[in-house]
Design a protein around this motif. Sequence first.
Motif, PDB file in Angstrom:
ATOM      1  N   LEU A 217       0.826  -1.203   0.000  1.00 42.85           N
ATOM      2  CA  LEU A 217       0.000   0.000   0.000  1.00 42.85           C
ATOM      3  C   LEU A 217       0.865   1.259   0.000  1.00 42.85           C
ATOM      4  O   LEU A 217       1.673   1.463   0.917  1.00 42.85           O
ATOM      5  CB  LEU A 217      -0.914   0.016   1.228  1.00 42.85           C
ATOM      6  N   CYS A 237      -5.335  -0.074   7.682  1.00 37.30           N
ATOM      7  CA  CYS A 237      -4.954  -0.855   6.503  1.00 37.30           C
ATOM      8  C   CYS A 237      -3.548  -1.430   6.649  1.00 37.30           C
ATOM      9  O   CYS A 237      -3.207  -2.429   6.010  1.00 37.30           O
ATOM     10  CB  CYS A 237      -5.017   0.005   5.239  1.00 37.30           C
ATOM     11  N   ALA A 238      -2.732  -0.794   7.486  1.00 41.97           N
ATOM     12  CA  ALA A 238      -1.360  -1.280   7.691  1.00 41.97           C
ATOM     13  C   ALA A 238      -1.340  -2.722   8.181  1.00 41.97           C
ATOM     14  O   ALA A 238      -0.394  -3.469   7.908  1.00 41.97           O
ATOM     15  CB  ALA A 238      -0.636  -0.370   8.673  1.00 41.97           C
ATOM     16  N   ALA A 241      -1.151  -5.104   5.314  1.00 45.85           N
ATOM     17  CA  ALA A 241      -0.120  -4.850   4.315  1.00 45.85           C
ATOM     18  C   ALA A 241       1.248  -5.401   4.703  1.00 45.85           C
ATOM     19  O   ALA A 241       1.606  -5.450   5.880  1.00 45.85           O
ATOM     20  CB  ALA A 241      -0.015  -3.349   4.071  1.00 45.85           C
ATOM     21  N   PHE A 244       3.506  -0.377   3.945  1.00 41.26           N
ATOM     22  CA  PHE A 244       2.490   0.662   4.114  1.00 41.26           C
ATOM     23  C   PHE A 244       3.177   2.003   4.300  1.00 41.26           C
ATOM     24  O   PHE A 244       4.104   2.135   5.095  1.00 41.26           O
ATOM     25  CB  PHE A 244       1.625   0.351   5.338  1.00 41.26           C
TER      26      PHE A 244
END
Length: 274
Positions: A217, A237-238, A241, A244
């Motif tokens: 990401l 969202c990390a 991933a 990131f």
Amino acid sequence: MIVDGRAIASAILAEVKDSLSGRPTIVRAVVVRPSPATQSYLRIKKSRAEEGGMQLEVVKLRDEATEEEIIEAVRAPGADAVIVQLPIPEHLNWQRVLNEIPLDRDADVLSEEAYARFMDNVPDALVPPVAAGIVEILARSGVEVKGKKTAVVGKGKLVGLPTGTVLGRMGAEVSYIVKETAEEEKAALLKEADMVISGAGAAHIIRPEMLKDGVILVDAGTSGSGGGVAGDMHPDCAEKATLFTPVPGGVGPIAVSCLFKNTVLLLKSRGELA
């Protein structure tokens, strides 16, 4: 892995400084009616320029400056590279102003001629700084781009289009997600993507449940949120991933460093630096 954009930026700027070998180098920034955010951004650029062994010469014009006055400042001699700090007042023809940046001084790749050379893949054409910064992140993080399904959110001139173009040249399978993309297609592209690059400038529009595990990401979008700055991707969202980039502190500092790296490339193309 959470990318430390400031550390990567410092590494690039150390290389820039080493390349200059003490050569005095001036990057002129022409600015009209700067906002507090713009002034803060210029202070950051000034500090980064010094870290790279360069001087950022800020030329602040009067608030009522005409296009002709801005163009005169842009074309004045004495600078190794010239940037026009956007935005400029809306009533002015900003593209006309940007097109007056001499090709061999356009480190930001904002004139139509410089941008067309990049899009046409002309040898030695500069890569716009944000796209160049994203490539730096991937390369310095050991990411193999070739063959990766890549969703690029947004197709703007500054982030999405140049980044998708560069990654496509490197062998990525690039798809763009834009406002017109149907929701079902958007969801599928995000869920199947090995990499997601976003430059939409809309706070937290990408959330963890939209992504697959192990995704890469890169968040190049910024917008105001709660008095601060937010990226397109929700911080959670990390957790999904393998790589990131946070906002702030991710792509932004690296893009600034790539502006000064582009200045070195211009000097070399003019035969003024070995």
